[in-house]
Enzyme design. Structure first.
Site, mmCIF file in Angstrom:
data_model
loop_
_atom_site.group_PDB
_atom_site.id
_atom_site.type_symbol
_atom_site.label_atom_id
_atom_site.label_comp_id
_atom_site.label_asym_id
_atom_site.label_seq_id
_atom_site.Cartn_x
_atom_site.Cartn_y
_atom_site.Cartn_z
ATOM 1 N N HIS A 60 0.819 -1.209 0.000
ATOM 2 C CA HIS A 60 0.000 0.000 0.000
ATOM 3 C C HIS A 60 0.860 1.269 0.000
ATOM 4 C CE1 HIS A 60 -3.906 -2.091 1.594
ATOM 5 N NE2 HIS A 60 -3.716 -2.259 0.309
ATOM 6 N N ASP A 62 0.785 4.097 1.389
ATOM 7 C CA ASP A 62 1.130 4.755 2.652
ATOM 8 C C ASP A 62 2.180 3.992 3.441
ATOM 9 O OD1 ASP A 62 -0.864 2.773 3.136
ATOM 10 O OD2 ASP A 62 -1.405 3.705 5.040
ATOM 11 N N HIS A 173 -0.243 2.237 12.242
ATOM 12 C CA HIS A 173 -1.136 3.383 12.352
ATOM 13 C C HIS A 173 -1.473 3.692 13.809
ATOM 14 C CE1 HIS A 173 -2.363 3.945 8.080
ATOM 15 N NE2 HIS A 173 -2.133 2.649 7.999
#
Length: 245
Positions: A60, A62, A173
């Site tokens: 991904h 990010d 995250h």
């Protein structure tokens, strides 16, 4: 006995954490899941470190968006999931289940943990009591099932639950506050969740991070790690996907 790893949390983008990991014994440093480059380069420079490797848990943007700029600035080698080679630019070393990755004198076992993406891997430094789980296991949560099934994620949770409880979990995250609000709904009678949320809310109000966590903390408070069946995990994941707490 190798010198302990030095692990630096580096906030990137809006709510991502990348990690700067340094082995003092060999002087080797790697950037893990750099969603953007400059914060990692700045963190390394501030500590007098030279990034020699970039490790990715999954494709991904990010988590890999900073790869190219770090490579351009440092000549670093890129390590990541072989199954996602076509989606990760400049992947030099592809790894999967049963492989290992080394950072100086430290060895990480590679675990394939599908579901969020099908090639997603985790890096488990058993000797250091640390695991980098990317977007699979979060503090009080788990990753969305973008490419896989509840069965995939349930299998991952079973593997994580079997690790020593003191294992530190470095995830991708800062989702703990929203995860915890859902956990209170999923397990309203769980006193450990209520107690943990007092600390989480205080930390976030002060602008402080809640990561890393530990396997032990997750065993007590994470409704996905605590799910007793594929069906229960599926139900909880579906509910979390639409939860607005």
């Amino acid at each position: 006995m190798p010198s302990p790893l030095e692990i630096v949390r580096v906030p990137v983008l809006s709510d991502n954490y990348a990690w700067l990991v340094h082995d003092p014994g060999s002087g080797t440093t790697m950037a893990l899941d750099p969603g953007e480059a400059q914060p990692l380069l700045d963190a390394a420079a501030a500590r007098g470190l030279a990034i020699g490797e970039v490790w990715n848990t999954h494709w991904h943007p990010d988590h890999v968006g900073g790869n190219a700029a770090i490579v351009a600035a440092t000549g670093a080698r890129v390590v990541g999931p072989e199954a996602e080679r076509g989606k990760i630019g400049q992947l030099d070393v592809g790894l999967g289940e049963g492989d290992s990755a080394t950072l100086g004198d430290h060895v990480a076992a590679v675990m394939t943990v599908p579901g969020h993406t099908q090639g997603h891997i985790a890096f488990h430094f058993a000797g250091d009591g640390a695991i980098f789980t990317g977007d699979t296991l979060f503090a009080m949560g788990c990753g969305r099932l973008f490419e896989g099934t509840p069965s995939d994620m349930f299998g991952n949770m079973q593997r994580y639950a079997a690790l020593p409880p003191e294992t530190r979990v470095y995830c991708g995250h800062e989702y703990t506050l929203s995860n915890g609000r859902y956990a209170l709904v999923a397990e309203p009678d769980n006193a450990a969740i209520r107690e943990r949320m007092v600390e989480v809310e205080a930390r976030r109000a002060a602008g402080e991070p809640t990561v890393p966590t530990t396997i032990g903390a997750e065993l007590a408070t994470n409704p996905f790690l605590r799910a007793r069946s594929v069906e229960e995990l599926a139900e909880r994941r579906q509910a979390k996907d639409v939860f607005r707490g």
